[in-house]
Design an enzyme around this catalytic site. Structure first.
Site, PDB file in Angstrom:
ATOM      1  N   LYS A 183       0.826  -1.194   0.000  1.00 48.77           N
ATOM      2  CA  LYS A 183       0.000   0.000   0.000  1.00 48.77           C
ATOM      3  C   LYS A 183       0.859   1.243   0.000  1.00 48.77           C
ATOM      4  O   LYS A 183       0.390   2.333  -0.241  1.00 48.77           O
ATOM      5  CB  LYS A 183      -0.878   0.018   1.265  1.00 48.77           C
ATOM      6  CG  LYS A 183      -1.752  -1.196   1.428  1.00 48.77           C
ATOM      7  CD  LYS A 183      -2.420  -1.150   2.829  1.00 48.77           C
ATOM      8  CE  LYS A 183      -3.078  -2.464   3.128  1.00 48.77           C
ATOM      9  NZ  LYS A 183      -3.534  -2.530   4.537  1.00 48.77           N
ATOM     10  N   ASP A 202      14.827  -0.343   1.121  1.00 51.47           N
ATOM     11  CA  ASP A 202      15.530  -0.465   2.398  1.00 51.47           C
ATOM     12  C   ASP A 202      16.641  -1.498   2.216  1.00 51.47           C
ATOM     13  O   ASP A 202      17.686  -1.187   1.653  1.00 51.47           O
ATOM     14  CB  ASP A 202      14.504  -0.843   3.468  1.00 51.47           C
ATOM     15  CG  ASP A 202      15.060  -0.892   4.877  1.00 51.47           C
ATOM     16  OD1 ASP A 202      16.182  -0.435   5.095  1.00 51.47           O
ATOM     17  OD2 ASP A 202      14.367  -1.392   5.776  1.00 51.47           O
ATOM     18  N   LYS A 255      17.437   3.934   1.169  1.00 49.44           N
ATOM     19  CA  LYS A 255      18.383   3.991   2.301  1.00 49.44           C
ATOM     20  C   LYS A 255      19.651   3.293   1.844  1.00 49.44           C
ATOM     21  O   LYS A 255      19.770   2.071   2.003  1.00 49.44           O
ATOM     22  CB  LYS A 255      17.816   3.246   3.511  1.00 49.44           C
ATOM     23  CG  LYS A 255      16.531   3.807   4.085  1.00 49.44           C
ATOM     24  CD  LYS A 255      16.117   2.962   5.286  1.00 49.44           C
ATOM     25  CE  LYS A 255      14.769   3.330   5.812  1.00 49.44           C
ATOM     26  NZ  LYS A 255      14.280   2.377   6.846  1.00 49.44           N
ATOM     27  N   ARG A 310       0.033   6.624   7.239  1.00 48.87           N
ATOM     28  CA  ARG A 310       0.083   6.664   5.774  1.00 48.87           C
ATOM     29  C   ARG A 310      -0.437   8.000   5.249  1.00 48.87           C
ATOM     30  O   ARG A 310      -0.024   8.464   4.197  1.00 48.87           O
ATOM     31  CB  ARG A 310      -0.767   5.536   5.170  1.00 48.87           C
ATOM     32  CG  ARG A 310      -0.224   4.139   5.399  1.00 48.87           C
ATOM     33  CD  ARG A 310      -0.928   3.144   4.474  1.00 48.87           C
ATOM     34  NE  ARG A 310      -0.745   1.765   4.887  1.00 48.87           N
ATOM     35  CZ  ARG A 310       0.317   1.014   4.595  1.00 48.87           C
ATOM     36  NH1 ARG A 310       1.310   1.527   3.911  1.00 48.87           N
ATOM     37  NH2 ARG A 310       0.393  -0.230   4.997  1.00 48.87           N
TER      38      ARG A 310
HETATM   39  P1  5GP Z   1      13.142  -4.003   1.988  1.00 49.14           P
HETATM   40  O1  5GP Z   1      12.718  -5.364   1.551  1.00 49.14           O
HETATM   41  O2  5GP Z   1      13.777  -3.170   0.897  1.00 49.14           O
HETATM   42  O3  5GP Z   1      14.003  -4.056   3.214  1.00 49.14           O
HETATM   43  O4  5GP Z   1      11.852  -3.258   2.501  1.00 49.14           O
HETATM   44  C1  5GP Z   1      10.861  -2.916   1.642  1.00 49.14           C
HETATM   45  C2  5GP Z   1       9.585  -2.622   2.353  1.00 49.14           C
HETATM   46  O5  5GP Z   1       9.756  -2.497   3.764  1.00 49.14           O
HETATM   47  C3  5GP Z   1       9.062  -1.291   1.911  1.00 49.14           C
HETATM   48  O6  5GP Z   1       8.283  -1.411   0.748  1.00 49.14           O
HETATM   49  C4  5GP Z   1       8.270  -0.835   3.119  1.00 49.14           C
HETATM   50  O7  5GP Z   1       6.996  -1.414   3.078  1.00 49.14           O
HETATM   51  C5  5GP Z   1       9.039  -1.422   4.279  1.00 49.14           C
HETATM   52  N1  5GP Z   1       9.981  -0.441   4.866  1.00 49.14           N
HETATM   53  C6  5GP Z   1      11.323  -0.405   4.742  1.00 49.14           C
HETATM   54  N2  5GP Z   1      11.851   0.633   5.393  1.00 49.14           N
HETATM   55  C7  5GP Z   1      10.811   1.293   5.946  1.00 49.14           C
HETATM   56  C8  5GP Z   1      10.705   2.496   6.738  1.00 49.14           C
HETATM   57  O8  5GP Z   1      11.664   3.199   7.068  1.00 49.14           O
HETATM   58  N3  5GP Z   1       9.445   2.847   7.099  1.00 49.14           N
HETATM   59  C9  5GP Z   1       8.343   2.130   6.763  1.00 49.14           C
HETATM   60  N4  5GP Z   1       7.174   2.596   7.180  1.00 49.14           N
HETATM   61  N5  5GP Z   1       8.402   1.013   6.009  1.00 49.14           N
HETATM   62  C10 5GP Z   1       9.627   0.607   5.609  1.00 49.14           C
END
Ligand code: 5GP
Length: 184
Positions: free
Chosen positions: A47, A107, A135, A169
């Protein structure tokens, strides 16, 4: 909702509405130029990407079609698990299409790398990525999005589509959540 409405829950506003909109306009102009001769399908990842999709799509000057996918990776925690499930698949057939995946945040990259592998098997002419936030310090897999809105520090952020436990959100800004909110 504004960061000012919940001051005790927010440590710092990282990006204002104006900064977000100005950057979306720049990225949209670049995307318009890059896809001037091809039909583009933009795919929003639910979302978190709802706000980016809505605003970014309206900054574009060309026709695009829009589709949505929902995947889950986090549950209600703040750590990426790398375990991804498709909760809602695309309605569109990707064969021969130019696809731009629109993400809220990159992330660790685990979710996106899984998603790109999945979409990569569907016969698209091209697949590129626009992520509003990245990040760099957290990235554990090699992913090079073609378009990046902002590089941010390795902190947990909320707002502009991003949640903590389904809240925040609807915050207009991107803000750093006070760790006390999630017991950190
Ligand atoms: P990744 O798999 O790249 O570690 O994380 C991807 C998903 O994790 C993003 O689409 C998001 O839903 C969530 N996410 C990662 N970092 C953050 C953050 O700092 N804040 C929030 N609210 N969600 C995050």
């Amino acid at each position: 909702m504004d960061a000012d409405n919940v001051p005790s829950e927010i440590v710092e506003t990282l990006l204002t509405e104006e900064q977000i909109q100005a950057r979306l306009a720049e990225v949209a102009a670049q995307v318009d130029a890059d896809y001037a001769t091809s039909d583009l399908l933009i795919v929003g990842v639910l979302k978190g990407a709802t706000m980016v999709m809505a605003d970014f799509a309206r900054h574009l000057r060309s026709h695009v079609t829009m589709d949505w996918m929902a995947v889950s990776s986090y549950g209600s925690g703040t750590q990426s698990s790398g375990v991804v499930r498709i909760l809602k698949d695309l309605d569109s057939d990707l064969v021969g299409r130019h696809v731009l995946v629109v993400e809220d945040i990159l992330d660790t990259g685990l979710t996106l790398s899984w998603l790109l592998r999945n979409l990569g098997s569907r016969g698209a002419a091209s697949i590129e990525v626009f992520t509003l936030l990245r990040k760099p310090e957290a990235l554990t897999v090699p992913i090079n999005p073609r378009y990046v809105g902002f590089d941010i520090p390795n902190v947990f952020v909320v707002g502009y589509g991003l949640d903590y436990d389904e809240r925040y959100r609807n915050l207009r800004q991107v803000a750093v959540l006070d760790p006390r909110v999630y017991g950190g």
